[in-house]
Design a protein around this motif. Sequence first.
Motif, mmCIF file in Angstrom:
data_model
loop_
_atom_site.group_PDB
_atom_site.id
_atom_site.type_symbol
_atom_site.label_atom_id
_atom_site.label_comp_id
_atom_site.label_asym_id
_atom_site.label_seq_id
_atom_site.Cartn_x
_atom_site.Cartn_y
_atom_site.Cartn_z
ATOM 1 N N THR A 1 7.230 1.333 9.791
ATOM 2 C CA THR A 1 6.467 1.718 8.598
ATOM 3 C C THR A 1 5.663 2.971 8.901
ATOM 4 O O THR A 1 5.110 3.107 9.999
ATOM 5 C CB THR A 1 5.506 0.594 8.159
ATOM 6 N N THR B 1 8.337 -4.736 0.667
ATOM 7 C CA THR B 1 7.020 -5.322 0.957
ATOM 8 C C THR B 1 6.174 -4.418 1.833
ATOM 9 O O THR B 1 4.969 -4.610 1.945
ATOM 10 C CB THR B 1 7.192 -6.695 1.624
ATOM 11 N N HIS B 2 6.806 -3.421 2.487
ATOM 12 C CA HIS B 2 6.081 -2.461 3.314
ATOM 13 C C HIS B 2 6.124 -1.058 2.718
ATOM 14 O O HIS B 2 5.901 -0.073 3.430
ATOM 15 C CB HIS B 2 6.671 -2.438 4.729
ATOM 16 N N THR B 3 6.432 -0.978 1.415
ATOM 17 C CA THR B 3 6.534 0.319 0.743
ATOM 18 C C THR B 3 5.686 0.297 -0.518
ATOM 19 O O THR B 3 5.779 -0.638 -1.317
ATOM 20 C CB THR B 3 7.997 0.631 0.383
ATOM 21 N N PRO C 1 2.113 -2.675 -2.785
ATOM 22 C CA PRO C 1 3.527 -2.601 -2.418
ATOM 23 C C PRO C 1 4.430 -2.885 -3.609
ATOM 24 O O PRO C 1 4.043 -3.550 -4.563
ATOM 25 C CB PRO C 1 3.665 -3.693 -1.351
ATOM 26 N N ILE D 1 -1.783 -1.791 2.538
ATOM 27 C CA ILE D 1 -1.061 -1.014 1.534
ATOM 28 C C ILE D 1 -1.676 -1.346 0.179
ATOM 29 O O ILE D 1 -1.808 -2.518 -0.180
ATOM 30 C CB ILE D 1 0.442 -1.355 1.531
#
Length: 499
Positions: A29, A75-77, A127, A124
């Motif tokens: 990430t 989920t990580h963007t 997401p 984040i």
Amino acid sequence: MREIINFTISREAENLHEESFVIPHELKTLYLDIKVPEGCSYIGFVVLRDETGAIRLQKLLGYGAQKLAVGTEGTHTAIGGVPGRILPGEWKIYFGIFTETVKQQLGDKTIVLETVVTDEISEITEPIGKWIWVEEGSFHISPEKYDWNQIYQAETRWYKGDFHTHTRLSDGKETIRNAMKKAKDMEMDFYVPTEHNLMHTGWCDTDLCILPGIEITTEDGHFNLFGITEMPEKLLEIVMYNGTPQMEKYVEETIKEANKKGWIVSLNHPFLTVWKWKYGKTSLEDFQCVEIVNDPTYQDAPSSNDQAICFLDELWKDGHKIWGVGGSDSHNLIEERYEGADLPSIAGDPGTYVFCEGLSPKNLMEQVRKGHMCVTRFCKIIPQITVEGKEYLPGDKITENGENIVLIYEAQIKGIKERPKVFLVKNGEKLPVKVYEKTSGDFYIKEEIELNDQTWNWVRLEVRQRQGAFLGYVNPVYCGAMDSVCSTIEEIWEKMGEN
């Protein structure tokens, strides 16, 4: 890795800033923490390109913290990002300013935006989640990930939605998930996100039909594109040359691209104060819709919306078949009010009803193109239009022939307490009609009107409160033909001035 990149922003600065950084090895990430000075939200947006030059993230620096990320999974963007591998090499980060916002917020001041680029695990802001629309590493909507034929509801009926909305991807204050909760509260069936020069790359889980869209935003006017399949090609040029003479060229190219690719072009709030449409040379053949009601709770909206309705009437009088749509243009939280407003600005006010034989993105697009639409506030209008027993929908061409075609126009107006004022507008002339009360809160009209297919004839329905405030617009039915005199928007402006 950890690198700090600073962008200096002022009225004299370039519209698009570019900086490079190096990723030394493959990451899971990549995090961006953009520190926006207090009081300077919405001055522009960030664009991130990977080592191949592909855009991997775009986000307006708007409401809330600006802690963004691009990862291998949704989920990580962050919203506005494209999940995929984070490979080593030279990456680039751009900052594009909204010139009109910079002028309003900064004046002659200069600010510095500090951006921390790192692989250190961080929060984040919002997401995307699991529902990703785009192909890996690109801003093309994947037909495998976004099903244009998916049936969300199977009934044949009028479906309610909103064709102009904003979330935190641009300058809206609601998360996508909260926006969906409010849409359900407003009894909406479909929702079109139209962020400023930004494209959603995915969505949260919902049973609403979400149609991808975008609002192309310039100093001299805004327009929406419905049903987009990729990021418009000249989007960064539009940012770079905003406020310059070159701008009109890129606007025209984007409208041409939309028509070539089958997207629907809708002219936004054409008379709304500082956001009015100023591109007079725009070809009338290039857009399919006009936003006739935009955020009716905004201070200057009522008069500008009425002008937009008059503008569309002038288009019809000149023989152009262009459809009226509504858009809440909602940006606010539910508890907020514009100065002087009694009601909140909320998605679904106004609502645009579209008649579909089953609700899917493809069906929705097809019916919008046909004009099978009504725009309302506080009520639902169900028109029933018949000629010699044959039923027609708003937007349809009457196929019966003759100089004395008798059209029977019936309509139910549901959900209001006070008896409204109702007009049939024939060829631009407002004809008041008698309103009957069916039950408490439900009214109806039934009128006969003569048409002549030897000349250009069209009829639409309009509903207003007793004091004149807008309640409803039903798109025209028509017969006959006419060779249009006007080919550009400025020629219609001239006609409006004459009238």
